[in-house]
Design a protein around this motif. Structure first.
Motif, PDB file in Angstrom:
ATOM      1  N   ALA A   2     -20.124  -4.301 -21.975  1.00 25.47           N
ATOM      2  CA  ALA A   2     -20.061  -3.177 -21.042  1.00 25.47           C
ATOM      3  C   ALA A   2     -20.416  -3.645 -19.633  1.00 25.47           C
ATOM      4  O   ALA A   2     -21.226  -4.542 -19.446  1.00 25.47           O
ATOM      5  N   GLN A   3     -19.796  -3.007 -18.676  1.00 27.06           N
ATOM      6  CA  GLN A   3     -20.064  -3.337 -17.281  1.00 27.06           C
ATOM      7  C   GLN A   3     -21.468  -2.849 -16.910  1.00 27.06           C
ATOM      8  O   GLN A   3     -21.896  -1.771 -17.317  1.00 27.06           O
ATOM      9  N   ARG A   4     -22.191  -3.654 -16.153  1.00 31.96           N
ATOM     10  CA  ARG A   4     -23.547  -3.290 -15.739  1.00 31.96           C
ATOM     11  C   ARG A   4     -23.487  -2.195 -14.689  1.00 31.96           C
ATOM     12  O   ARG A   4     -22.602  -2.165 -13.846  1.00 31.96           O
ATOM     13  N   LEU A   5     -24.467  -1.299 -14.748  1.00 32.58           N
ATOM     14  CA  LEU A   5     -24.561  -0.207 -13.784  1.00 32.58           C
ATOM     15  C   LEU A   5     -25.167  -0.710 -12.487  1.00 32.58           C
ATOM     16  O   LEU A   5     -26.025  -1.590 -12.490  1.00 32.58           O
ATOM     17  N   THR A   6     -24.743  -0.115 -11.377  1.00 31.17           N
ATOM     18  CA  THR A   6     -25.422  -0.371 -10.116  1.00 31.17           C
ATOM     19  C   THR A   6     -26.735   0.410 -10.137  1.00 31.17           C
ATOM     20  O   THR A   6     -26.935   1.292 -10.989  1.00 31.17           O
ATOM     21  N   ALA A   7     -27.627   0.108  -9.208  1.00 35.52           N
ATOM     22  CA  ALA A   7     -28.902   0.833  -9.149  1.00 35.52           C
ATOM     23  C   ALA A   7     -28.662   2.328  -8.944  1.00 35.52           C
ATOM     24  O   ALA A   7     -29.309   3.163  -9.582  1.00 35.52           O
ATOM     25  N   LYS A   8     -27.712   2.665  -8.096  1.00 34.77           N
ATOM     26  CA  LYS A   8     -27.411   4.076  -7.837  1.00 34.77           C
ATOM     27  C   LYS A   8     -26.908   4.762  -9.102  1.00 34.77           C
ATOM     28  O   LYS A   8     -27.305   5.886  -9.419  1.00 34.77           O
ATOM     29  N   GLU A   9     -26.044   4.089  -9.860  1.00 36.26           N
ATOM     30  CA  GLU A   9     -25.541   4.649 -11.114  1.00 36.26           C
ATOM     31  C   GLU A   9     -26.660   4.770 -12.150  1.00 36.26           C
ATOM     32  O   GLU A   9     -26.721   5.736 -12.907  1.00 36.26           O
ATOM     33  N   GLN A  10     -27.579   3.781 -12.155  1.00 36.03           N
ATOM     34  CA  GLN A  10     -28.708   3.831 -13.083  1.00 36.03           C
ATOM     35  C   GLN A  10     -29.617   5.008 -12.759  1.00 36.03           C
ATOM     36  O   GLN A  10     -30.086   5.706 -13.654  1.00 36.03           O
TER      37      GLN A  10
END
Length: 84
Positions: A2-10
């Motif tokens: 899975a693609q890693r989330l950005t901090a904003k998405e996290q």
């Protein structure tokens, strides 16, 4: 993988799961039941910093393999208990 989330998405994902902002004046997310579990969002650098308590709690997580019941590990341990 899975693609890693950005901090904003996290941050958004944590908010969606019930985490809350500590107050109106900081960028600190806290767990709704244990405010020692926190993450600080730095908007300028787009990074998250986790509290030592949260990092310790994350170390104790045992991931469940995909498509497995959360009881999977307990059931596996039962199967490997030597019989007397």
């Amino acid at each position: 993988m899975a693609q890693r989330l950005t901090a904003k998405e996290q941050v958004q994902s944590m908010l969606d799961r019930g985490w809350v902002w500590r107050d109106d004046y900081t960028d600190v997310l806290v767990h709704p039941q244990d405010h020692s579990l926190s993450a600080t969002y730095d908007r300028d650098t787009g990074t998250l910093t986790f509290s030592p308590e949260l990092l310790e709690a994350l170390e104790r997580i045992i991931p469940t393999p995909p498509n497995r019941n959360p009881r999977y590990w307990r059931d596996e341990q039962k199967n490997h208990v030597p019989k007397s």
